[in-house]
Write a protein that holds these residues in place. Sequence first.
Motif, PDB file in Angstrom:
ATOM      1  N   SER A   1       0.830  -1.214   0.000  1.00 13.28           N
ATOM      2  CA  SER A   1       0.000   0.000   0.000  1.00 13.28           C
ATOM      3  C   SER A   1       0.859   1.257   0.000  1.00 13.28           C
ATOM      4  O   SER A   1       0.596   2.201  -0.755  1.00 13.28           O
ATOM      5  CB  SER A   1      -0.940  -0.001   1.208  1.00 13.28           C
ATOM      6  N   GLU A   2       1.909   1.282   0.810  1.00 14.99           N
ATOM      7  CA  GLU A   2       2.768   2.465   0.861  1.00 14.99           C
ATOM      8  C   GLU A   2       3.711   2.517  -0.341  1.00 14.99           C
ATOM      9  O   GLU A   2       3.988   3.599  -0.866  1.00 14.99           O
ATOM     10  CB  GLU A   2       3.578   2.485   2.156  1.00 14.99           C
ATOM     11  N   PHE A   3       4.186   1.383  -0.796  1.00 16.82           N
ATOM     12  CA  PHE A   3       5.060   1.350  -1.961  1.00 16.82           C
ATOM     13  C   PHE A   3       4.370   1.968  -3.173  1.00 16.82           C
ATOM     14  O   PHE A   3       4.938   2.817  -3.876  1.00 16.82           O
ATOM     15  CB  PHE A   3       5.473  -0.091  -2.268  1.00 16.82           C
ATOM     16  N   LEU A   4       3.133   1.542  -3.437  1.00 16.37           N
ATOM     17  CA  LEU A   4       2.398   2.064  -4.594  1.00 16.37           C
ATOM     18  C   LEU A   4       2.076   3.545  -4.437  1.00 16.37           C
ATOM     19  O   LEU A   4       2.134   4.308  -5.412  1.00 16.37           O
ATOM     20  CB  LEU A   4       1.117   1.255  -4.805  1.00 16.37           C
ATOM     21  N   LEU A   5       1.744   3.943  -3.216  1.00 16.48           N
ATOM     22  CA  LEU A   5       1.450   5.348  -2.970  1.00 16.48           C
ATOM     23  C   LEU A   5       2.678   6.207  -3.249  1.00 16.48           C
ATOM     24  O   LEU A   5       2.599   7.236  -3.929  1.00 16.48           O
ATOM     25  CB  LEU A   5       0.980   5.539  -1.527  1.00 16.48           C
ATOM     26  N   ALA A   6       3.831   5.789  -2.743  1.00 18.82           N
ATOM     27  CA  ALA A   6       5.059   6.555  -2.936  1.00 18.82           C
ATOM     28  C   ALA A   6       5.527   6.518  -4.389  1.00 18.82           C
ATOM     29  O   ALA A   6       5.980   7.529  -4.931  1.00 18.82           O
ATOM     30  CB  ALA A   6       6.161   6.011  -2.017  1.00 18.82           C
ATOM     31  N   LYS A   7       5.406   5.371  -5.020  1.00 16.76           N
ATOM     32  CA  LYS A   7       5.860   5.247  -6.413  1.00 16.76           C
ATOM     33  C   LYS A   7       4.995   6.055  -7.367  1.00 16.76           C
ATOM     34  O   LYS A   7       5.494   6.700  -8.303  1.00 16.76           O
ATOM     35  CB  LYS A   7       5.855   3.770  -6.842  1.00 16.76           C
ATOM     36  N   ASN A   8       3.691   6.046  -7.133  1.00 16.63           N
ATOM     37  CA  ASN A   8       2.772   6.711  -8.058  1.00 16.63           C
ATOM     38  C   ASN A   8       2.624   8.204  -7.808  1.00 16.63           C
ATOM     39  O   ASN A   8       2.415   8.974  -8.743  1.00 16.63           O
ATOM     40  CB  ASN A   8       1.396   6.045  -7.989  1.00 16.63           C
ATOM     41  N   TYR A   9       2.727   8.622  -6.525  1.00 15.47           N
ATOM     42  CA  TYR A   9       2.446  10.014  -6.200  1.00 15.47           C
ATOM     43  C   TYR A   9       3.602  10.727  -5.515  1.00 15.47           C
ATOM     44  O   TYR A   9       3.525  11.947  -5.306  1.00 15.47           O
ATOM     45  CB  TYR A   9       1.207  10.092  -5.286  1.00 15.47           C
ATOM     46  N   HIS A  10       4.649  10.018  -5.185  1.00 17.18           N
ATOM     47  CA  HIS A  10       5.777  10.596  -4.451  1.00 17.18           C
ATOM     48  C   HIS A  10       5.275  11.259  -3.165  1.00 17.18           C
ATOM     49  O   HIS A  10       4.552  10.623  -2.421  1.00 17.18           O
ATOM     50  CB  HIS A  10       6.555  11.544  -5.355  1.00 17.18           C
ATOM     51  N   VAL A  11       5.593  12.507  -2.893  1.00 15.26           N
ATOM     52  CA  VAL A  11       5.232  13.085  -1.600  1.00 15.26           C
ATOM     53  C   VAL A  11       3.853  13.726  -1.612  1.00 15.26           C
ATOM     54  O   VAL A  11       3.308  14.067  -0.558  1.00 15.26           O
ATOM     55  CB  VAL A  11       6.282  14.127  -1.147  1.00 15.26           C
TER      56      VAL A  11
ATOM     57  N   ALA B   1       5.461  12.796   4.510  1.00 17.83           N
ATOM     58  CA  ALA B   1       6.285  12.411   3.351  1.00 17.83           C
ATOM     59  C   ALA B   1       7.259  13.512   2.948  1.00 17.83           C
ATOM     60  O   ALA B   1       8.410  13.240   2.596  1.00 17.83           O
ATOM     61  CB  ALA B   1       5.389  12.038   2.171  1.00 17.83           C
ATOM     62  N   LYS B   2       6.819  14.757   2.998  1.00 12.92           N
ATOM     63  CA  LYS B   2       7.688  15.865   2.567  1.00 12.92           C
ATOM     64  C   LYS B   2       8.885  16.055   3.487  1.00 12.92           C
ATOM     65  O   LYS B   2       9.891  16.670   3.096  1.00 12.92           O
ATOM     66  CB  LYS B   2       6.877  17.157   2.485  1.00 12.92           C
TER      67      LYS B   2
END
Length: 356
Positions: free
Chosen positions: A59-69, A139-140
């Motif tokens: 869940s976090e991998f896809l969120l970070a990969k697709n949307y970054h911060v 994230a930022k």
Amino acid sequence: MKTYTSVIFWMRTIACLSIVLIHSITTTFSKMDFVGHGTTIRVIQLLLMFSTPLFVFISEFLLAKNYHVQTKPGFFKNKLIYLGIPYIFINIGISIFYFESKTFEQFIQHFADTMFHGGAVTYFIVIIFQFYILHIFFAKYIIKWKPIPVIIGAVIFATLYWAFRQFAPQSENPILGLFWEREGWMLFLGWISYFLLGFYSGIYYETLMANIKKYTWHIIIGAVVATSILIGNYLLGISTWVESKRFDIPFYVTMIILLFFLFSSYIKYVPKFVLFISNYSFCIYLIHYFFVHDLGLLRADSSLRNIAFNFIITVTVSICLAYVLNLFKFGKFVVGGIGHIKYDKVYESYRHGKMD
């Protein structure tokens, strides 16, 4: 042409099937009054305990990969609808059919347990939502830190968290005492290493995959060491819990995840079966609990045959029920949505070298 991340299909499929297999083993041992006598099978079950951590990592991998911060507008609202509503419906179903509530008061008690006290397998959705909140707010800031020291520190922290819950006496304070109860494993604290590993591997995915082969033997040796520690702690009686909330699991899961990425760097092809199960993985996870514990024994004298029977029937029925309910518009809100990624598209991407 859309780029597909092949490792995610493998992760979802193996994690999903492993969870069903874990519960099939538990059910078989329980019905055969065999708990504690099948050491080999219990060790295999223990080795599958990367499954739920792998789901929350994804869940976090896809969120970070697709949307970054940054997340897109309406992201959290969308997740509340497509994850939150099934969470409520499945917990209602578990309260009625699994716990077999006889009265309305019993139903309310069981429903409260499943919703707020981690009383059912659905608790992983609560952890995923905590990951989303952490990502949105932090994230930022996290992206400014050095990934490797942070991940190592997070693994150590998570290890100490689970060790504290296992070996320290439970506090008599009613609030602090919750850390030793199911509420303690619903908090993101014990899962923080998967969040940070998911974040950094998603943000720096291209860099990770471009360099991971250089560390092939490091990862393999690390995985062997982590596995040896896990099995050793179990066989020596240091920790006989067969669950994903053990103190030796964070290091083990971290190495398993790196093994997945290493595997993906060599093999990007995704078979039809893997993609098919991946598309149904969320539904299988949510639905299987209604069936896996209620099936009878195929043979009274064969634990392996009973496990296989329980596993195959549970997966098959879960897929069929998910398919039927998703024929209706409300279905995805009851048992979760089915993925619609087509094999032809994935294979075409693979042939043209467009697959990560």
